[in-house]
Every structure is written in structure tokens, then in C-alpha cells.
Scaffold this active site. Structure first.
Site, PDB file in Angstrom:
ATOM      1  N   LYS A  60     -82.410 -87.197 -83.434  1.00  0.00           N
ATOM      2  CA  LYS A  60     -81.212 -86.417 -83.757  1.00  0.00           C
ATOM      3  C   LYS A  60     -80.557 -85.911 -82.469  1.00  0.00           C
ATOM      4  O   LYS A  60     -81.137 -85.987 -81.386  1.00  0.00           O
ATOM      5  CB  LYS A  60     -81.590 -85.240 -84.656  1.00  0.00           C
ATOM      6  CG  LYS A  60     -82.565 -84.253 -84.026  1.00  0.00           C
ATOM      7  CD  LYS A  60     -82.960 -83.163 -84.999  1.00  0.00           C
ATOM      8  CE  LYS A  60     -83.945 -82.189 -84.330  1.00  0.00           C
ATOM      9  NZ  LYS A  60     -84.313 -81.076 -85.217  1.00  0.00           N
ATOM     10  N   ARG A 158     -85.870 -71.713 -94.171  1.00  0.00           N
ATOM     11  CA  ARG A 158     -84.642 -72.260 -93.589  1.00  0.00           C
ATOM     12  C   ARG A 158     -84.050 -73.312 -94.515  1.00  0.00           C
ATOM     13  O   ARG A 158     -82.934 -73.186 -94.978  1.00  0.00           O
ATOM     14  CB  ARG A 158     -84.935 -72.836 -92.200  1.00  0.00           C
ATOM     15  CG  ARG A 158     -83.720 -73.252 -91.422  1.00  0.00           C
ATOM     16  CD  ARG A 158     -84.094 -73.831 -90.063  1.00  0.00           C
ATOM     17  NE  ARG A 158     -84.913 -75.040 -90.165  1.00  0.00           N
ATOM     18  CZ  ARG A 158     -85.243 -75.795 -89.118  1.00  0.00           C
ATOM     19  NH1 ARG A 158     -84.852 -75.456 -87.898  1.00  0.00           N
ATOM     20  NH2 ARG A 158     -85.970 -76.881 -89.285  1.00  0.00           N
ATOM     21  N   TYR A 278     -68.279 -66.032 -58.223  1.00  0.00           N
ATOM     22  CA  TYR A 278     -67.588 -65.097 -59.103  1.00  0.00           C
ATOM     23  C   TYR A 278     -68.351 -63.788 -59.253  1.00  0.00           C
ATOM     24  O   TYR A 278     -69.580 -63.782 -59.357  1.00  0.00           O
ATOM     25  CB  TYR A 278     -67.395 -65.711 -60.495  1.00  0.00           C
ATOM     26  CG  TYR A 278     -66.296 -66.730 -60.575  1.00  0.00           C
ATOM     27  CD1 TYR A 278     -64.973 -66.398 -60.301  1.00  0.00           C
ATOM     28  CD2 TYR A 278     -66.575 -68.038 -60.963  1.00  0.00           C
ATOM     29  CE1 TYR A 278     -63.966 -67.344 -60.393  1.00  0.00           C
ATOM     30  CE2 TYR A 278     -65.577 -68.993 -61.062  1.00  0.00           C
ATOM     31  CZ  TYR A 278     -64.269 -68.637 -60.774  1.00  0.00           C
ATOM     32  OH  TYR A 278     -63.270 -69.578 -60.862  1.00  0.00           O
ATOM     33  N   MET A 331     -67.901 -73.146 -63.743  1.00  0.00           N
ATOM     34  CA  MET A 331     -67.700 -74.266 -64.661  1.00  0.00           C
ATOM     35  C   MET A 331     -68.055 -75.606 -64.037  1.00  0.00           C
ATOM     36  O   MET A 331     -68.675 -76.465 -64.672  1.00  0.00           O
ATOM     37  CB  MET A 331     -66.256 -74.292 -65.169  1.00  0.00           C
ATOM     38  CG  MET A 331     -66.009 -75.388 -66.188  1.00  0.00           C
ATOM     39  SD  MET A 331     -64.308 -75.446 -66.791  1.00  0.00           S
ATOM     40  CE  MET A 331     -64.262 -73.952 -67.785  1.00  0.00           C
TER      41      MET A 331
END
Length: 390
Positions: A60, A158, A278, A331
Site C-alpha cells: 500500500k 479502528r 528561518y 521547503m
């Protein structure tokens, strides 16, 4: 994949593919290498351990981020015949790759999709009464006993039938329009040694599967496969252990599968007292040489992997030595402290290894405050991807 003779390799096509791969590697900011032979070896190791139970393969989420189009055929070639995905769309992609495979869809049967599943010979994992009713009615309408799995919730809360619903169904299953091909459940805490819920789930599942006489059972994920014969039943479904991740805390992984190299695009010298990145999150305590690398959180290097004045972030291997990140991950970029390497050792165009050279997916995950699963499934789309050993 079907055992038929393969056509001879076209030298011109091979050369063109090699040229394209070289061009992609040259143009990309980072290179991800996936070792298909390691994945195949990991599956074979688990298959031998699990025998006589069948060893399936969970592919998956694009084979845990590594590329289902390359990983699934490699697993088939290694001997895997049963596969698990999460979504119907994933199952359709896998069916196109492996026409003869048994494919289970873990997220079950979406409304009004029974005919679509049947047409692609897919096996939805049914975990609710409405799903079972829809599949049963479809099978009766078609006059066909179509294989599918039943999912029983043994304590994870779940997905799945309640134990009471499963017991009731076992007593009336002759009234169904189909014969289950598998009864399964999922372990919640198998990766935590000695957790009480694991033994309790196993006992509950053993009682349930006993009532479905003649139907194979499946409880074990990667961690469950390692817990011993009592957890394996007739089929195990490993995922993370196939891809080089840790399945149980304290148990070493199998062969490493991925290598991630990011290119260094600038080397600079910065004075003590200056800040990096940053938010000025980290102030340099000494005159430093920094290497800025072409990788960021858009590529799956989590923002939480960065450094600050309070905590060191992840490491990467540069010129054979581990170097810490400095400041925040942005990023597209991250910055490494290479001060302790001899001056002139690192040049623009060299690489920093974020996975490989002793750094595992779980090492990177731990420094990022997450788990190896998330590291793998977050690997970015901007990498040049290389596959070896296939």
C-alpha cells in the site's frame, strides 16, 4: 511474472535508459536509490521464517513510498503471490502490474463498487455488516461465490466487525452468498515487546478463527510475524520489515533498502554569533563552514528534523563523516555544519547522505520525532529515482 521466456534485452533501449537515468541524476537536487534485491531478500527471509504459513506482501501507499511499479514485480519474482493494498485505486494499479496475483483491498468495499472489484478480480476486506450484505447480494445476483476477506476487530477499535458480530456471522455463514477466503485482524501494539494487548488480541482472534472452520486466518503484520508461530496462523502480511524498517523495538531491521543523497549547492564560511535559516533558530557558537544542500520538507525531510539552540537535528554523512543540520529545514534547502571536515574537502556538487552509510530510516525518523513508516511514505517526488538489483 508469468514464467514465460523474456525477450532479449535491446542494447539500444538499455543505453537510452541509462542515458536518461544519468541525465535525471544530473538535473535533480537529490537522488533516491532503491535496492529491489534487498526487498526481495527481506521477503524471502520472512517467508522462510513464517513457513508453513504463507507470506504475503503489503504494498500500500505506493509500496511504502518506494514505487509499486518496481517493487511489486520484484516481490512477485521473489515468490510472493498474495498482496495487500489500502485503496481500490491502488488495487487496480497493482492488478495491471500483476495479472495473476491475489490482491486484497484493506479499506474494504466502498458503496456500489462490488461489480468493479469483481471485474478486476479483487478481494475487498469486509469489516462491517453493510459491506458484507452488499457483497453477499452481489454474489447471489451473479450466481458466483467470489472470494473476499472478513476483518474482525480484536481490540484496535479502528476497522472491523465486532467480536459478537463475527461470532454470529460464523454461525450463519452458510446463509451468505459467498465463502470467505480469509479471516483477519490487526495487532495494535505488536511493535512494543510485552504489551498486554498483543496476547489478548491473539487469544480473541484464535477463538474467532476456530469458529470459521476451514477458513485461513491472518493476524500478523511485520511485528506479529516475529512474535512466533502462535501469531502466524495461515498467512502473514509484512510491510515495514520488507522495506528496511524496524518492526519491533530492539529487533534489528533486515537489509537496508533505500539510500538518499542530496547535492551540496553551496559551501560558505560564517562567523561565530551569526544565525542560520528561518527564524534565527540556531546561533553559531564558533566560526563555521556550512554546506547548503538541495533538499527540504517538500522532499520529505521534515521541518522537525532541523536544529535549534535547544536541540540538535538530524545528521547526514559528508565525506565519510556525520554532520549535523544547522537551523531549520526549509521547503527546498537544509544546511549542514561541515566545520570539522578538513578545509577544501567538500565542494559544490558533492553529496550529503541522509539515508545510507549507517543512517537508517528509523534513525532519521527518531531525530525527526516520527516513525520510519512516515519517513518512507513521505519521500518526495522531486528525487531522481534509481532502482538497482531488480
Amino acid at each position: 511474472m508469468t514464467g514465460e521466456p523474456q525477450a532479449p534485452e535491446d542494447p539500444a533501449a538499455s543505453a537510452a535508459a541509462a542515458d536518461q537515468a544519468a541525465r535525471e541524476a544530473r538535473e535533480a537536487g537529490a537522488i533516491l536509490t532503491v535496492d529491489l534485491s534487498a526487498i526481495a531478500d527481506n521477503w524471502r527471509t520472512l517467508a522462510a521464517l513464517a513457513a508453513p504459513a504463507e507470506c504475503a506482501a503489503v504494498v500500500k501507499a505506493n509500496a511504502y513510498g518506494l514505487g509499486i511499479d518496481r517493487v511489486a514485480p520484484a516481490l512477485w519474482k521473489a515468490g510472493a503471490r498474495t498482496f495487500f493494498v489500502a485503496h481500490f485505486k491502488e488495487a487496480l494499479e497493482l492488478r495491471a502490474l500483476l495479472p495473476e496475483a491475489v490482491i486484497y483491498v484493506l479499506n474494504g468495499l466502498l458503496p456500489e463498487t462490488a461489480a468493479d472489484h469483481a471485474a478486476a478480480r479483487l478481494r475487498p476486506v469486509l469489516g462491517s455488516v453493510p459491506e458484507i450484505t452488499e457483497w453477499s447480494d452481489f454474489c447471489r445476483d451473479q450466481g458466483a461465490d467470489l472470494p473476499t476477506a472478513l476483518h474482525v476487530d480484536t481490540g484496535m477499535n479502528r476497522l472491523g466487525l465486532s467480536v459478537d458480530e463475527a461470532v454470529q456471522l460464523a454461525g450463519t455463514r452458510r446463509m451468505l452468498g459467498f465463502t470467505p477466503s480469509l479471516v483477519m485482524s490487526h495487532l495494535a501494539c505488536a511493535d512494543t515487546p510485552g504489551h498486554a494487548l498483543t496476547a489478548r488480541q491473539r487469544a480473541v482472534f484464535a477463538d474467532v478463527i476456530r469458529r470459521f472452520r476451514g477458513v485461513p486466518g491472518s493476524l500478523a503484520n511485520s511485528a506479529g510475524t516475529l512474535l512466533g508461530r502462535d501469531f502466524r496462523f495461515e498467512l502473514v502480511r509484512p510491510g515495514i520489515f520488507l522495506y528496511g524498517g524496524v518492526a519491533i523495538t530492539g529487533v534489528p531491521p533486515l537489509r537496508p533498502v533505500v539510500r538518499l543523497e542530496a547535492k551540496i549547492i553551496q559551501v560558505s564560511s560564517v562567523a561565530a554569533g551569526e544565525t542560520v535559516g528561518y527564524g534565527a533558530a540556531e546561533r553559531l557558537k564558533r566560526p563555521s563552514r556550512l554546506a547548503t544542500v538541495s533538499i527540504g520538507y517538500a522532499d520529505g525531510l521534515f521541518r522537525a528534523a532541523g536544529s535549534s539552540d535547544l536541540a540538535k537535528g538530524v545528521e547526514a554523512v559528508v565525506a565519510g563523516r556525520r554532520c549535523h543540520l544547522v537551523g531549520r529545514v526549509s521547503m527546498d534547502l537544509a544546511t549542514l555544519d561541515i566545520t570539522d571536515l578538513p578545509e577544501g574537502t567538500v565542494q559544490r556538487g558533492d553529496v550529503a547522505v541522509f539515508l545510507g552509510d549507517g543512517i537508517s530510516v528509523d534513525d532519521l525518523a527518531a531525530r525527526s520525532g516520527t516513525i520510519g513508516y512516515e519517513v518512507l511514505t513521505s519521500l518526495g517526488a522531486r528525487y531522481a529515482r534509481r532502482y538497482i538489483g531488480g
